[in-house]
Design an enzyme around this catalytic site. Structure first.
Site, PDB file in Angstrom:
ATOM      1  N   ASP A 258       8.787 -27.061  16.266  1.00 32.94           N
ATOM      2  CA  ASP A 258       8.059 -28.095  15.524  1.00 32.94           C
ATOM      3  C   ASP A 258       6.766 -27.633  14.844  1.00 32.94           C
ATOM      4  O   ASP A 258       6.175 -28.386  14.071  1.00 32.94           O
ATOM      5  CB  ASP A 258       7.700 -29.309  16.424  1.00 32.94           C
TER       6      ASP A 258
ATOM      7  N   HIS B 124      -1.530   0.297  10.090  1.00 36.51           N
ATOM      8  CA  HIS B 124      -1.406  -1.168   9.992  1.00 36.51           C
ATOM      9  C   HIS B 124      -1.738  -1.853  11.312  1.00 36.51           C
ATOM     10  O   HIS B 124      -1.141  -2.871  11.659  1.00 36.51           O
ATOM     11  CB  HIS B 124      -0.014  -1.555   9.502  1.00 36.51           C
TER      12      HIS B 124
ATOM     13  N   ASP C 195     -10.008  -3.399   7.410  1.00 41.30           N
ATOM     14  CA  ASP C 195      -9.231  -3.547   6.170  1.00 41.30           C
ATOM     15  C   ASP C 195      -8.895  -5.028   6.094  1.00 41.30           C
ATOM     16  O   ASP C 195      -8.013  -5.513   6.816  1.00 41.30           O
ATOM     17  CB  ASP C 195      -7.972  -2.675   6.268  1.00 41.30           C
TER      18      ASP C 195
ATOM     19  N   ASP D 205      -8.287  -6.858  -1.310  1.00 35.91           N
ATOM     20  CA  ASP D 205      -7.831  -5.907  -0.292  1.00 35.91           C
ATOM     21  C   ASP D 205      -8.899  -4.815  -0.211  1.00 35.91           C
ATOM     22  O   ASP D 205      -8.977  -3.963  -1.095  1.00 35.91           O
ATOM     23  CB  ASP D 205      -6.460  -5.348  -0.730  1.00 35.91           C
TER      24      ASP D 205
ATOM     25  N   HIS E  40      -0.493   8.396   3.305  1.00 37.66           N
ATOM     26  CA  HIS E  40      -0.089   7.291   2.437  1.00 37.66           C
ATOM     27  C   HIS E  40      -0.537   7.554   1.000  1.00 37.66           C
ATOM     28  O   HIS E  40      -1.258   8.510   0.735  1.00 37.66           O
ATOM     29  CB  HIS E  40      -0.637   5.957   2.954  1.00 37.66           C
TER      30      HIS E  40
ATOM     31  N   HIS F  53      -2.007   0.717  -4.574  1.00 40.68           N
ATOM     32  CA  HIS F  53      -0.861  -0.122  -4.945  1.00 40.68           C
ATOM     33  C   HIS F  53      -1.366  -1.209  -5.878  1.00 40.68           C
ATOM     34  O   HIS F  53      -2.553  -1.542  -5.874  1.00 40.68           O
ATOM     35  CB  HIS F  53      -0.242  -0.748  -3.680  1.00 40.68           C
TER      36      HIS F  53
ATOM     37  N   HIS G  60       0.325  -6.490  -1.991  1.00 38.87           N
ATOM     38  CA  HIS G  60       1.089  -5.380  -2.570  1.00 38.87           C
ATOM     39  C   HIS G  60       1.843  -6.030  -3.720  1.00 38.87           C
ATOM     40  O   HIS G  60       2.915  -6.594  -3.540  1.00 38.87           O
ATOM     41  CB  HIS G  60       2.053  -4.770  -1.551  1.00 38.87           C
TER      42      HIS G  60
ATOM     43  N   GLU H 277      -7.598   3.646  -2.261  1.00 39.23           N
ATOM     44  CA  GLU H 277      -7.868   3.606  -0.832  1.00 39.23           C
ATOM     45  C   GLU H 277      -7.469   4.884  -0.095  1.00 39.23           C
ATOM     46  O   GLU H 277      -6.592   4.862   0.768  1.00 39.23           O
ATOM     47  CB  GLU H 277      -7.135   2.419  -0.209  1.00 39.23           C
TER      48      GLU H 277
ATOM     49  N   TYR I 173      -6.935  10.455   8.710  1.00 43.98           N
ATOM     50  CA  TYR I 173      -6.671   9.937  10.058  1.00 43.98           C
ATOM     51  C   TYR I 173      -6.311  11.120  10.947  1.00 43.98           C
ATOM     52  O   TYR I 173      -5.294  11.776  10.718  1.00 43.98           O
ATOM     53  CB  TYR I 173      -5.514   8.933  10.024  1.00 43.98           C
TER      54      TYR I 173
ATOM     55  N   ARG J 189     -10.874   5.054   6.200  1.00 39.67           N
ATOM     56  CA  ARG J 189     -10.294   4.668   4.913  1.00 39.67           C
ATOM     57  C   ARG J 189     -11.367   3.884   4.159  1.00 39.67           C
ATOM     58  O   ARG J 189     -12.146   3.141   4.781  1.00 39.67           O
ATOM     59  CB  ARG J 189      -9.046   3.803   5.120  1.00 39.67           C
TER      60      ARG J 189
ATOM     61  N   GLU K 172     -11.565   1.453   0.675  1.00 38.62           N
ATOM     62  CA  GLU K 172     -10.653   0.815  -0.282  1.00 38.62           C
ATOM     63  C   GLU K 172     -11.376  -0.208  -1.153  1.00 38.62           C
ATOM     64  O   GLU K 172     -12.127  -1.050  -0.650  1.00 38.62           O
ATOM     65  CB  GLU K 172      -9.531   0.100   0.493  1.00 38.62           C
TER      66      GLU K 172
HETATM   67  N1  GLY Z   1      -4.181  -3.955   3.561  1.00 35.84           N
HETATM   68  C1  GLY Z   1      -2.988  -3.269   3.324  1.00 35.84           C
HETATM   69  C2  GLY Z   1      -3.195  -2.170   2.399  1.00 35.84           C
HETATM   70  O1  GLY Z   1      -4.289  -1.683   2.252  1.00 35.84           O
HETATM   71  O2  GLY Z   1      -2.296  -1.764   1.724  1.00 35.84           O
HETATM   72 MN    MN Z   2      -6.074  -2.691   2.664  1.00 31.73          MN
HETATM   73 MN    MN Z   3      -4.350  -1.766   0.115  1.00 25.95          MN
END
Ligand code: GLY
Ligand code: MN
Ligand code: MN
Length: 448
Positions: free
Chosen positions: A46, A250, A267, A278, A357, A361, A368, A391, A395, A413, A415
């Site tokens: 519910d 993540h 982040d 972001d 990475h 993006h 994204h 970004e 690491y 990181r 960003e």
């Molecule tokens: N917050 C997810 C990324 O930086 O792609």
């Molecule tokens: Mn991010």
């Molecule tokens: Mn990002």
């Protein structure tokens, strides 16, 4: 509450209309486009997750209610834009809130026609019949896939006496997402506002950070600043990772205690009126970077600054990534964390041990965001109106025994959200401490 600039903000009906016209102009003649609203999702018995309209559907309609279908029929004399939506129901509205209803939808959304969703199966057959092709987003929503197939089957079953069913299906996404990729001035304003609100959240978290506090308590600071300033939701689950957790890309359980000596990686970005931000900042819990943290931070910052400078029309989307890889690889070589020659490290991609990475993006209505990165197998060129994140990060896994212990568990990181302009770039996510001096001085001011 801060004045974050709310004058003349938002997407007008005129712009929604323009989007529909542009999409229809790109469709092949004698076709129909079909879109479904996002499904409602149960969290548990519910209790539903907060409803959020599908970005594609909202982009074309500005309509935020569930249980709706949009049909776009370019060239149809009696009307090209037809919405099916929930009927007005005063009793239901008493429980779950206002329903616009088909009659009001026509004027409010400035569309050609609207009908109750309960009648869609009957009415839509007449819209599909005689069309050569259907554009829709195939294979994403089982329920909608089933509906479209049932409509086509129904037409086929009557084809002996009526018109034949469409013979072609095309994915709508490509046409629509190319439109979404280039942001209008109104969209850019909303993205700037989202970033501005997020900046307040990041500063609040930085301000409140002290050894002993839990990661989720900093998440609460972000969330409070977002909502207080008009955002109804984060654009994605906030990441607040301290110490080793900063090395988990993540990470979002956000439930550990922050300790003295930890770096805290946040982040997080809010969504404002359907547009995302972001942003990542990494800062020392106690306000001062250690020597090792500082050395790694300087590499990431340098990589981020130089990658941002590579954002300009005519450069490929991948150019900033290449810049970040070269700077990070060289920095890690200088520190002895990688060995060999730069060219050999770039070729073997050994840097991926620490930077695994891509540099960014697309960002827009989705964090994204949609839009191809390659065209005919080649990285596409950046164009004014595109927005990308930049970004880079390093690491060093806490369990990586190939590096001396003093480096392990450092995760950094940085960003920001970057708009491609006619002449270069514009950083949309300004106003959050970023250099080592800015961060240390901001944090020491808060303690004093
Ligand atoms: N917050 C997810 C990324 O930086 O792609
Ligand atoms: Mn991010
Ligand atoms: Mn990002």
């Amino acid at each position: 509450m801060l004045d974050l600039g709310t004058s003349a903000m938002g997407i007008t009906n005129r712009e929604f209309k323009k989007r529909r016209k542009e999409l229809m102009a790109r469709m092949e003649p004698n076709s129909i486009g079909l879109l479904s609203s996002a499904p409602e999702c149960l969290r548990n018995n519910d209790a539903e997750y907060q409803y959020r309209q599908s970005s594609d559907f909202y982009y074309l309609t500005g309509f935020s209610e569930p249980q709706a279908i949009l049909a776009l029929v370019p060239g149809r004399q009696q009307g090209e834009v037809i919405l099916f939506c929930r009927e007005k129901d005063i009793e239901k509205e008493l429980w779950t809130g206002y329903i616009l209803g088909p009659d009001a939808a026509i004027n409010t959304l400035e569309i050609d026609d609207a009908y109750p969703i309960a009648d869609v199966d009957d009415i839509i057959l007449g819209l599909i019949e005689g069309r050569d092709r259907i554009y829709y987003s195939m294979g994403k929503d089982d329920n909608f896939d089933g509906k479209v197939m049932a409509w086509v089957k129904n037409i086929r079953n009557n084809a002996k006496v009526g018109p034949p069913p469409p013979s072609e299906f095309q994915v709508l996404d490509h046409l629509l997402h190319e439109l979404r990729l280039i942001k209008s001035p109104a969209e850019i304003k909303l993205m700037e506002k989202a970033a501005k609100i997020s900046a307040e959240g990041h500063k609040a978290a930085m301000r409140r950070c002290n050894p002993g506090i839990k990661e989720y308590q900093l998440e609460a600071e972000l969330q409070y600043a977002f909502v207080r300033n008009g955002s109804r939701s984060p654009a994605y689950q906030s990441i607040v990772g301290a110490g080793d957790n900063a090395c988990v890309l993540h990470y979002n359980s956000n439930n550990e205690e922050i300790k003295k000596g930890d770096l805290v990686l946040i982040d997080a970005g809010c969504e404002y009126d359907y547009y995302a931000s972001d942003i990542t900042r990494t800062f020392p819990a106690s306000g001062k970077f250690t020597k090792e943290q500082r050395l790694i931070y300087e590499i990431v910052l340098h990589a981020q600054e130089e990658s941002i400078k590579a954002v300009r029309p005519g450069n490929t989307w991948n150019a900033p990534h290449d810049v970040s890889v070269a700077i990070i690889a060289q920095g890690l070589l200088d520190l002895g964390l990688l060995t060999g020659s730069l060219s050999q490290i770039l070729k073997s991609e050994e840097y991926k041990q620490f930077y695994m990475h891509r540099v960014g993006h697309w960002i827009g209505m989705d964090v994204h965001d949609v839009g191809d990165y390659k065209i005919d197998g080649h990285w596409r060129l950046l164009e004014p109106g595109m927005v990308t994140t930049i970004e880079p990060g390093i690491y060093i896994s806490p369990s990586d025994t190939s590096v001396p212990k003093k480096w392990r568990g450092i995760g950094i990181r940085i960003e920001d959200d970057i708009l491609v302009t006619k002449t270069g770039y514009k950083v949309l996510s300004n106003g959050i401490p970023k250099t080592i001096d800015e961060i240390e001085s901001f944090m020491s001011d808060q303690v004093a």
